[in-house]
Design a protein around this motif. Sequence first.
Motif, PDB file in Angstrom:
ATOM      1  N   ASN A  34       1.077  -1.281  -0.038  1.00 60.36           N
ATOM      2  CA  ASN A  34      -0.114   0.028   0.027  1.00 60.36           C
ATOM      3  C   ASN A  34       0.750   1.248   0.000  1.00 60.36           C
ATOM      4  N   ILE A  35       0.408   2.266  -0.687  1.00 61.23           N
ATOM      5  CA  ILE A  35       1.056   3.658  -0.586  1.00 61.23           C
ATOM      6  C   ILE A  35      -0.082   4.443  -0.322  1.00 61.23           C
TER       7      ILE A  35
ATOM      8  N   GLU B 171       6.938  11.699   2.149  1.00 62.85           N
ATOM      9  CA  GLU B 171       8.369  11.535   1.740  1.00 62.85           C
ATOM     10  C   GLU B 171       9.254  10.232   2.521  1.00 62.85           C
ATOM     11  N   PHE B 172       8.570  10.141   3.585  1.00 60.88           N
ATOM     12  CA  PHE B 172       9.100   9.012   4.233  1.00 60.88           C
ATOM     13  C   PHE B 172       8.661   7.593   3.358  1.00 60.88           C
ATOM     14  N   HIS B 173       7.375   7.647   2.716  1.00 65.43           N
ATOM     15  CA  HIS B 173       6.926   6.347   1.963  1.00 65.43           C
ATOM     16  C   HIS B 173       7.867   6.613   0.623  1.00 65.43           C
ATOM     17  N   LEU B 174       8.296   7.655   0.068  1.00 67.56           N
ATOM     18  CA  LEU B 174       8.522   7.830  -1.436  1.00 67.56           C
ATOM     19  C   LEU B 174       9.944   7.115  -0.986  1.00 67.56           C
ATOM     20  N   GLU B 175      10.693   7.635   0.121  1.00 67.58           N
ATOM     21  CA  GLU B 175      11.950   7.053   0.298  1.00 67.58           C
ATOM     22  C   GLU B 175      12.110   5.583   0.331  1.00 67.58           C
ATOM     23  N   ILE B 176      10.943   4.989   1.140  1.00 69.89           N
ATOM     24  CA  ILE B 176      10.911   3.484   1.051  1.00 69.89           C
ATOM     25  C   ILE B 176      10.706   2.824  -0.194  1.00 69.89           C
ATOM     26  N   ILE B 177       9.731   3.404  -1.151  1.00 78.74           N
ATOM     27  CA  ILE B 177       9.637   2.917  -2.770  1.00 78.74           C
ATOM     28  C   ILE B 177      10.900   3.185  -3.270  1.00 78.74           C
TER      29      ILE B 177
ATOM     30  N   ARG C 250      13.784   3.107  -2.217  1.00 76.99           N
ATOM     31  CA  ARG C 250      14.951   2.247  -1.689  1.00 76.99           C
ATOM     32  C   ARG C 250      14.789   0.732  -2.195  1.00 76.99           C
ATOM     33  N   LYS C 251      13.382   0.285  -2.250  1.00 70.65           N
ATOM     34  CA  LYS C 251      13.020  -1.029  -2.610  1.00 70.65           C
ATOM     35  C   LYS C 251      13.164  -1.158  -4.029  1.00 70.65           C
ATOM     36  N   LEU C 252      13.022  -0.218  -4.839  1.00 70.80           N
ATOM     37  CA  LEU C 252      13.142  -0.371  -6.258  1.00 70.80           C
ATOM     38  C   LEU C 252      14.757  -0.268  -6.558  1.00 70.80           C
ATOM     39  N   LYS C 253      15.641   0.301  -5.818  1.00 71.10           N
ATOM     40  CA  LYS C 253      17.130  -0.021  -6.034  1.00 71.10           C
ATOM     41  C   LYS C 253      17.535  -1.253  -5.792  1.00 71.10           C
ATOM     42  N   GLN C 254      16.744  -1.905  -4.575  1.00 74.04           N
ATOM     43  CA  GLN C 254      17.036  -3.274  -4.278  1.00 74.04           C
ATOM     44  C   GLN C 254      16.741  -4.167  -5.102  1.00 74.04           C
ATOM     45  N   SER C 255      15.662  -3.787  -5.765  1.00 71.16           N
ATOM     46  CA  SER C 255      14.938  -5.021  -6.371  1.00 71.16           C
ATOM     47  C   SER C 255      15.728  -5.674  -7.683  1.00 71.16           C
ATOM     48  N   GLY C 256      16.633  -5.150  -8.244  1.00 72.60           N
ATOM     49  CA  GLY C 256      17.242  -5.767  -9.447  1.00 72.60           C
ATOM     50  C   GLY C 256      16.463  -5.601 -10.677  1.00 72.60           C
ATOM     51  N   LEU C 257      15.402  -4.811 -10.674  1.00 70.66           N
ATOM     52  CA  LEU C 257      14.758  -4.815 -11.831  1.00 70.66           C
ATOM     53  C   LEU C 257      15.410  -3.831 -12.915  1.00 70.66           C
ATOM     54  N   THR C 258      14.981  -4.033 -14.237  1.00 72.43           N
ATOM     55  CA  THR C 258      15.393  -2.941 -15.473  1.00 72.43           C
ATOM     56  C   THR C 258      14.669  -1.633 -14.829  1.00 72.43           C
TER      57      THR C 258
END
Length: 69
Positions: free
Chosen positions: A8-9, A28-34, A36-44
Amino acid sequence: MRKNRIRNIIVHESDIDGIRALADRVSEFHLEIIERKLKQSGLTTKQKIAVIDKILENLKAREADGFIK
């Protein structure tokens, strides 16, 4: 092992200045979490854009009278 996934966002908005400042910090906190998760995901990059598009679609679908439920 279960993968961590964004479920959820919540975008917080309010007309009161004090609450608005707090809501902006929470958003802003939620944005930072998203981010960070995208950076860690390994997705293109294309896949990351698709994830963000899905998030935006979900938020727009839940919007009523300018508020996201």
